[in-house]
Write a protein that holds these residues in place. Structure first.
Motif, PDB file in Angstrom:
ATOM      1  N   ARG A  24      40.441  34.605  48.685  1.00 42.42           N
ATOM      2  CA  ARG A  24      41.660  35.274  49.185  1.00 42.42           C
ATOM      3  C   ARG A  24      42.389  34.390  50.188  1.00 42.42           C
ATOM      4  O   ARG A  24      43.616  34.235  50.128  1.00 42.42           O
ATOM      5  CB  ARG A  24      41.299  36.601  49.839  1.00 42.42           C
ATOM      6  N   ALA A  25      41.634  33.825  51.132  1.00 40.04           N
ATOM      7  CA  ALA A  25      42.236  32.966  52.162  1.00 40.04           C
ATOM      8  C   ALA A  25      42.859  31.717  51.545  1.00 40.04           C
ATOM      9  O   ALA A  25      43.913  31.250  52.006  1.00 40.04           O
ATOM     10  CB  ALA A  25      41.190  32.586  53.197  1.00 40.04           C
ATOM     11  N   THR A  26      42.249  31.202  50.503  1.00 43.83           N
ATOM     12  CA  THR A  26      42.774  30.026  49.813  1.00 43.83           C
ATOM     13  C   THR A  26      44.163  30.312  49.250  1.00 43.83           C
ATOM     14  O   THR A  26      45.098  29.543  49.457  1.00 43.83           O
ATOM     15  CB  THR A  26      41.810  29.605  48.676  1.00 43.83           C
ATOM     16  N   LEU A  27      44.277  31.433  48.554  1.00 43.24           N
ATOM     17  CA  LEU A  27      45.589  31.781  47.988  1.00 43.24           C
ATOM     18  C   LEU A  27      46.592  32.147  49.071  1.00 43.24           C
ATOM     19  O   LEU A  27      47.768  31.781  48.983  1.00 43.24           O
ATOM     20  CB  LEU A  27      45.440  32.929  46.989  1.00 43.24           C
ATOM     21  N   ASP A  28      46.132  32.859  50.112  1.00 45.12           N
ATOM     22  CA  ASP A  28      47.020  33.238  51.214  1.00 45.12           C
ATOM     23  C   ASP A  28      47.594  32.015  51.928  1.00 45.12           C
ATOM     24  O   ASP A  28      48.700  32.061  52.462  1.00 45.12           O
ATOM     25  CB  ASP A  28      46.291  34.122  52.229  1.00 45.12           C
ATOM     26  N   ALA A  29      46.826  30.914  51.927  1.00 45.32           N
ATOM     27  CA  ALA A  29      47.274  29.685  52.582  1.00 45.32           C
ATOM     28  C   ALA A  29      48.172  28.844  51.678  1.00 45.32           C
ATOM     29  O   ALA A  29      48.607  27.749  52.064  1.00 45.32           O
ATOM     30  CB  ALA A  29      46.065  28.870  53.026  1.00 45.32           C
ATOM     31  N   GLY A  30      48.450  29.340  50.474  1.00 49.83           N
ATOM     32  CA  GLY A  30      49.351  28.642  49.572  1.00 49.83           C
ATOM     33  C   GLY A  30      48.673  27.648  48.636  1.00 49.83           C
ATOM     34  O   GLY A  30      49.358  26.904  47.930  1.00 49.83           O
ATOM     35  N   HIS A  31      47.357  27.630  48.624  1.00 46.69           N
ATOM     36  CA  HIS A  31      46.632  26.741  47.722  1.00 46.69           C
ATOM     37  C   HIS A  31      46.436  27.420  46.369  1.00 46.69           C
ATOM     38  O   HIS A  31      46.758  28.591  46.195  1.00 46.69           O
ATOM     39  CB  HIS A  31      45.267  26.369  48.321  1.00 46.69           C
ATOM     40  N   GLN A  32      45.873  26.677  45.429  1.00 49.09           N
ATOM     41  CA  GLN A  32      45.611  27.202  44.093  1.00 49.09           C
ATOM     42  C   GLN A  32      44.111  27.238  43.826  1.00 49.09           C
ATOM     43  O   GLN A  32      43.346  26.467  44.416  1.00 49.09           O
ATOM     44  CB  GLN A  32      46.260  26.320  43.031  1.00 49.09           C
ATOM     45  N   ILE A  33      43.714  28.119  42.931  1.00 51.14           N
ATOM     46  CA  ILE A  33      42.332  28.158  42.441  1.00 51.14           C
ATOM     47  C   ILE A  33      42.408  27.905  40.942  1.00 51.14           C
ATOM     48  O   ILE A  33      42.975  28.713  40.196  1.00 51.14           O
ATOM     49  CB  ILE A  33      41.661  29.515  42.725  1.00 51.14           C
TER      50      ILE A  33
END
Length: 129
Positions: A24-33
């Motif tokens: 969740r934090a990864t996407l919230d920070a604008g990164h991709q999974i």
């Protein structure tokens, strides 16, 4: 940055919640999974038959919702899943089992999907043992 995340531990392990919070934090920070890969006991998260007590957070539903809402590639290791009785419609039919207990947003596939993730992601993060 593009992340590949692998989860090794089952639903009762705190690593399952930590991995979800990280994702969740990864996407919230604008990164991709690029891919979520569920291996070993983590394949249990893909079952549609687990029921959590009403006074506990439903990690199964939380993962399912997160993957669906963000349209993520969630791969469940097919070998680990079969050993643990996690079957989609195709595998239930193939192995002549009376019921499937997983499906969208999860995809049963092999370790080749994980190897592909390792080659395309900028960072790889592993949760659990």
């Amino acid at each position: 940055m593009n992340f590949a995340i692998v989860l090794l531990s089952g639903p009762q392990d705190p690593a399952a919640r930590s991995a979800l919070n990280f994702a969740r934090a990864t996407l919230d920070a604008g990164h991709q999974i690029s891919r979520l890969f569920f291996y070993r006991d983590a394949v249990h998260l893909a079952t549609a038959l687990a029921v959590q007590p009403q006074d506990e957070a439903d990690i199964y539903a939380d993962w399912r919702a997160f993957i669906s809402e963000n349209q993520l590639d969630a791969v469940v290791c097919i070998a680990a899943a079969l050993r643990r009785g996690v079957l989609d419609d195709a595998e239930a039919s193939r192995w002549q089992r009376p019921v499937a207990n997983t499906g969208a947003p999860w995809e049963l596939s092999g370790l080749g999907q994980w190897v592909d993730s390792l080659q395309t992601a900028d960072r790889t993060v592993t949760f659990g043992t």
